[in-house]
Design a protein around this motif. Structure first.
Motif, PDB file in Angstrom:
ATOM      1  N   ASP A  46     -27.371  64.819  76.059  1.00 60.76           N
ATOM      2  CA  ASP A  46     -26.609  65.969  76.541  1.00 60.76           C
ATOM      3  C   ASP A  46     -27.430  66.724  77.594  1.00 60.76           C
ATOM      4  O   ASP A  46     -26.929  67.066  78.675  1.00 60.76           O
ATOM      5  CB  ASP A  46     -26.300  66.865  75.326  1.00 60.76           C
ATOM      6  CG  ASP A  46     -25.425  68.033  75.704  1.00 60.76           C
ATOM      7  OD1 ASP A  46     -24.466  67.798  76.442  1.00 60.76           O
ATOM      8  OD2 ASP A  46     -25.708  69.162  75.267  1.00 60.76           O
ATOM      9  N   ASN A  47     -28.729  66.940  77.289  1.00 63.64           N
ATOM     10  CA  ASN A  47     -29.608  67.622  78.252  1.00 63.64           C
ATOM     11  C   ASN A  47     -29.721  66.814  79.545  1.00 63.64           C
ATOM     12  O   ASN A  47     -29.630  67.354  80.652  1.00 63.64           O
ATOM     13  CB  ASN A  47     -31.018  67.781  77.661  1.00 63.64           C
ATOM     14  CG  ASN A  47     -31.093  68.966  76.709  1.00 63.64           C
ATOM     15  OD1 ASN A  47     -30.175  69.758  76.623  1.00 63.64           O
ATOM     16  ND2 ASN A  47     -32.191  69.070  75.980  1.00 63.64           N
ATOM     17  N   ALA A  48     -29.923  65.492  79.373  1.00 61.37           N
ATOM     18  CA  ALA A  48     -30.100  64.633  80.558  1.00 61.37           C
ATOM     19  C   ALA A  48     -28.860  64.715  81.448  1.00 61.37           C
ATOM     20  O   ALA A  48     -28.968  64.815  82.683  1.00 61.37           O
ATOM     21  CB  ALA A  48     -30.352  63.196  80.117  1.00 61.37           C
TER      22      ALA A  48
ATOM     23  N   ALA B  70     -34.678  58.643  79.832  1.00 62.90           N
ATOM     24  CA  ALA B  70     -35.242  58.969  81.153  1.00 62.90           C
ATOM     25  C   ALA B  70     -34.104  59.256  82.122  1.00 62.90           C
ATOM     26  O   ALA B  70     -33.133  58.496  82.177  1.00 62.90           O
ATOM     27  CB  ALA B  70     -36.084  57.804  81.649  1.00 62.90           C
ATOM     28  N   ASP B  71     -34.228  60.370  82.848  1.00 64.77           N
ATOM     29  CA  ASP B  71     -33.162  60.670  83.820  1.00 64.77           C
ATOM     30  C   ASP B  71     -33.734  60.815  85.219  1.00 64.77           C
ATOM     31  O   ASP B  71     -34.951  60.934  85.400  1.00 64.77           O
ATOM     32  CB  ASP B  71     -32.394  61.938  83.384  1.00 64.77           C
ATOM     33  CG  ASP B  71     -33.242  63.181  83.393  1.00 64.77           C
ATOM     34  OD1 ASP B  71     -33.784  63.534  84.455  1.00 64.77           O
ATOM     35  OD2 ASP B  71     -33.373  63.826  82.316  1.00 64.77           O
ATOM     36  N   THR B  72     -32.838  60.788  86.196  1.00 62.52           N
ATOM     37  CA  THR B  72     -33.267  60.922  87.597  1.00 62.52           C
ATOM     38  C   THR B  72     -32.892  62.315  88.108  1.00 62.52           C
ATOM     39  O   THR B  72     -32.648  62.497  89.303  1.00 62.52           O
ATOM     40  CB  THR B  72     -32.569  59.855  88.467  1.00 62.52           C
ATOM     41  OG1 THR B  72     -31.140  60.015  88.301  1.00 62.52           O
ATOM     42  CG2 THR B  72     -32.964  58.449  88.077  1.00 62.52           C
TER      43      THR B  72
ATOM     44  N   SER C 198     -27.736  76.382  73.957  1.00 59.42           N
ATOM     45  CA  SER C 198     -28.141  77.568  73.196  1.00 59.42           C
ATOM     46  C   SER C 198     -29.627  77.852  73.393  1.00 59.42           C
ATOM     47  O   SER C 198     -30.122  78.889  72.988  1.00 59.42           O
ATOM     48  CB  SER C 198     -27.876  77.338  71.709  1.00 59.42           C
ATOM     49  OG  SER C 198     -28.744  76.321  71.236  1.00 59.42           O
ATOM     50  N   GLY C 199     -30.363  76.907  73.989  1.00 55.86           N
ATOM     51  CA  GLY C 199     -31.806  77.085  74.140  1.00 55.86           C
ATOM     52  C   GLY C 199     -32.552  76.711  72.875  1.00 55.86           C
ATOM     53  O   GLY C 199     -33.754  76.956  72.750  1.00 55.86           O
ATOM     54  N   LEU C 200     -31.831  76.114  71.926  1.00 58.92           N
ATOM     55  CA  LEU C 200     -32.466  75.747  70.647  1.00 58.92           C
ATOM     56  C   LEU C 200     -32.465  74.232  70.422  1.00 58.92           C
ATOM     57  O   LEU C 200     -33.064  73.743  69.468  1.00 58.92           O
ATOM     58  CB  LEU C 200     -31.725  76.421  69.486  1.00 58.92           C
ATOM     59  CG  LEU C 200     -31.845  77.937  69.426  1.00 58.92           C
ATOM     60  CD1 LEU C 200     -30.819  78.510  68.461  1.00 58.92           C
ATOM     61  CD2 LEU C 200     -33.236  78.344  69.007  1.00 58.92           C
ATOM     62  N   GLY C 201     -31.776  73.497  71.302  1.00 59.04           N
ATOM     63  CA  GLY C 201     -31.603  72.057  71.082  1.00 59.04           C
ATOM     64  C   GLY C 201     -32.911  71.314  70.899  1.00 59.04           C
ATOM     65  O   GLY C 201     -33.079  70.570  69.920  1.00 59.04           O
ATOM     66  N   LEU C 202     -33.866  71.520  71.821  1.00 57.09           N
ATOM     67  CA  LEU C 202     -35.132  70.781  71.724  1.00 57.09           C
ATOM     68  C   LEU C 202     -35.984  71.277  70.555  1.00 57.09           C
ATOM     69  O   LEU C 202     -36.749  70.510  69.973  1.00 57.09           O
ATOM     70  CB  LEU C 202     -35.909  70.879  73.043  1.00 57.09           C
ATOM     71  CG  LEU C 202     -35.327  70.072  74.207  1.00 57.09           C
ATOM     72  CD1 LEU C 202     -36.147  70.279  75.487  1.00 57.09           C
ATOM     73  CD2 LEU C 202     -35.283  68.574  73.862  1.00 57.09           C
ATOM     74  N   THR C 203     -35.850  72.571  70.214  1.00 55.03           N
ATOM     75  CA  THR C 203     -36.597  73.102  69.055  1.00 55.03           C
ATOM     76  C   THR C 203     -36.129  72.393  67.788  1.00 55.03           C
ATOM     77  O   THR C 203     -36.949  71.975  66.955  1.00 55.03           O
ATOM     78  CB  THR C 203     -36.342  74.622  68.912  1.00 55.03           C
ATOM     79  OG1 THR C 203     -36.521  75.229  70.174  1.00 55.03           O
ATOM     80  CG2 THR C 203     -37.265  75.249  67.895  1.00 55.03           C
TER      81      THR C 203
HETATM   82  P1  ADP Z   1     -30.685  74.182  76.261  1.00 54.73           P
HETATM   83  O1  ADP Z   1     -29.681  74.477  75.254  1.00 54.73           O
HETATM   84  O2  ADP Z   1     -30.960  75.316  77.203  1.00 54.73           O
HETATM   85  O3  ADP Z   1     -30.525  72.872  76.923  1.00 54.73           O
HETATM   86  P2  ADP Z   1     -32.949  72.893  75.033  1.00 54.73           P
HETATM   87  O4  ADP Z   1     -33.855  73.356  73.970  1.00 54.73           O
HETATM   88  O5  ADP Z   1     -32.155  71.656  74.771  1.00 54.73           O
HETATM   89  O6  ADP Z   1     -32.028  74.123  75.391  1.00 54.73           O
HETATM   90  O7  ADP Z   1     -33.783  72.681  76.353  1.00 54.73           O
HETATM   91  C1  ADP Z   1     -34.681  73.688  76.769  1.00 54.73           C
HETATM   92  C2  ADP Z   1     -34.846  73.669  78.279  1.00 54.73           C
HETATM   93  O8  ADP Z   1     -35.535  72.478  78.653  1.00 54.73           O
HETATM   94  C3  ADP Z   1     -33.547  73.612  79.025  1.00 54.73           C
HETATM   95  O9  ADP Z   1     -33.009  74.906  79.220  1.00 54.73           O
HETATM   96  C4  ADP Z   1     -33.981  73.001  80.357  1.00 54.73           C
HETATM   97  O10 ADP Z   1     -34.515  74.002  81.190  1.00 54.73           O
HETATM   98  C5  ADP Z   1     -35.111  72.064  79.933  1.00 54.73           C
HETATM   99  N1  ADP Z   1     -34.661  70.664  79.846  1.00 54.73           N
HETATM  100  C6  ADP Z   1     -34.292  70.009  78.729  1.00 54.73           C
HETATM  101  N2  ADP Z   1     -33.949  68.732  79.001  1.00 54.73           N
HETATM  102  C7  ADP Z   1     -34.093  68.578  80.335  1.00 54.73           C
HETATM  103  C8  ADP Z   1     -33.905  67.497  81.263  1.00 54.73           C
HETATM  104  N3  ADP Z   1     -33.502  66.295  80.853  1.00 54.73           N
HETATM  105  N4  ADP Z   1     -34.174  67.717  82.564  1.00 54.73           N
HETATM  106  C9  ADP Z   1     -34.608  68.915  82.999  1.00 54.73           C
HETATM  107  N5  ADP Z   1     -34.811  69.985  82.185  1.00 54.73           N
HETATM  108  C10 ADP Z   1     -34.554  69.822  80.885  1.00 54.73           C
END
Ligand code: ADP
Length: 367
Positions: free
Chosen positions: A267-269, A295-297, A328-333
């Motif tokens: 989703d982030n990618a 991995a994304d471009t 939400s800014g919490l996904g990666l956490t």
């Molecule tokens: P969000 O809900 O904002 O995506 P995440 O915790 O998933 O929160 O990601 C935190 C931040 O990391 C994102 O706001 C973005 O700035 C950065 N980020 C995450 N994935 C990527 C990606 N694939 N490419 C560039 N930045 C990314």
């Protein structure tokens, strides 16, 4: 109401004084009973017959002996009490320090510095455990304060947008068209997602996500996540590729949670890769671990933020939040907490802004 109790030092000192006093009294009584009788027998066996000489000698002995015993006992009493006082201070001081620090912590001041109690191993352990406990309480308190501040900040934008729209619609300064309803729905969805993610991240922080581990092939998880994401990628015209390794990638994992991690990375990618870009999912394995990479471009991440992107509410570009308000800014956490609960690691790599990003999940291989 509880009675005010004497201090530990006074208690210990009183106990020591009683012990020393009883010892001294016993010594005096025993000496008074035994010594004159022994002296009397010595005189008799030495053949001192004259009762006048014997009486004089016994009186002289009793007086000299009595004075020496009393003076000796008094001096040893003083020495014993002085030594006891020094020892009592060394025992009671760390306990008093701890009691004072505990009161400080109870009053909400967690930054306490308990002096190292070197008198005994137990006291030393107690003071170092107490210092650790106070430090952890301080960390919890500061992260709680930070969380409340972050949440207030995150809630402010969608709430302000909704409020402005409601006012504008009520005052009829804005047409009640589809665009207005869509914006309002987006903000409500953002609030709902924030609430759900907050609940998840709190559970993740307490290791209470209730994961069910089972043996599975990492390739299946990756493929399922890729399949689920394909329609959204097609809609934005971003190419999604899957490169699976030829051999099986056995891991012990919670299938749904691992898919959640991959779904979040995908989703982030997608959000950070412009139309026409490519996202590649790879599975790999070696003797001890398996890796899943996304991995994304796309936009890329500055090297200074490769670690902090996993922090709660961290955004590389905070100004984009209101533009693509879906995150939400919490996904990666949450993703990191899930991976860590699997005994694995998650890392981000990027050659910098504009050069794409690669997220790698490494899990211990199932033997
Ligand atoms: P969000 O809900 O904002 O995506 P995440 O915790 O998933 O929160 O990601 C935190 C931040 O990391 C994102 O706001 C973005 O700035 C950065 N980020 C995450 N994935 C990527 C990606 N694939 N490419 C560039 N930045 C990314």
């Amino acid at each position: 109401m509880s009675r005010r109790r004497p201090r530990l030092a006074s208690r210990l000192m009183t106990a020591q004084a009683v012990v020393v006093g009883v010892g001294a009294a016993t010594l005096l009584v025993a000496a008074a009973l035994v010594a004159p009788r022994l002296f009397h027998e010595h005189l008799a066996s030495a053949g001192v017959d004259s009762s006048g000489v014997r009486l004089h000698a016994e009186e002289a002995f009793t007086s000299a002996f009595g004075i020496s015993v009393v003076v000796g006992t008094a001096m040893s009493l003083l020495a014993a009490l002085a030594t006891s006082w020094l020892l009592v201070r060394r025992i009671s001081q760390p306990v008093e320090d701890l009691a004072r620090s505990a009161q400080e912590v109870a009053n909400g001041h967690f930054d306490v510095d308990v002096p190292d109690a070197i008198f005994s191993r137990e006291l030393q352990q107690l003071s170092s455990s107490f210092t650790d406990m106070a430090r952890r309480l301080a960390e919890t308190e500061s992260s709680r304060t930070q969380l409340v501040a972050d949440m207030a900040h995150e809630l402010r934008t969608p709430l302000a947008t909704l409020e402005a729209y409601i006012d504008a619609l009520e005052d009829e300064v804005m047409p009640r068209d589809a665009a207005a309803w869509t914006t309002m729905r987006t903000q409500v969805a953002r609030l709902r997602r924030l609430a759900g993610d907050l609940r998840e991240s709190a559970a993740a922080a307490e290791h209470a996500l209730g994961m069910v581990m089972e043996p599975l092939d990492g390739r299946d998880v990756a493929m399922a996540a890729v399949d689920a994401a394909l329609p959204r990628y097609a809609a934005k015209d971003v190419d999604l590729k899957y490169l699976g390794c030829p051999a099986a990638c056995p891991v012990s994992a919670d299938s749904m949670r691992l898919q959640q991690v991959l779904a979040n990375l995908l989703d982030n990618a997608l959000r950070h890769t412009p139309t026409g870009g490519t996202v590649t999912v790879t599975t790999n394995r070696d003797a001890t671990s398996m890796t899943l990479t996304v991995a994304d471009t796309g936009e890329g991440i500055p090297s200074a933020q490769l670690t902090s992107v996993f922090d709660r509410f961290h955004r590389v570009d905070p100004s984009r939040v209101s533009v693509d308000g879906s995150g939400s800014g919490l996904g990666l956490t949450i993703a990191r907490a899930i991976v860590v609960d699997h005994g694995g690691t998650i890392t981000a790599a990027s050659k910098g802004l504009g050069h794409g990003s690669t997220f790698t999940v490494r899990l211990p291989a199932l033997r």
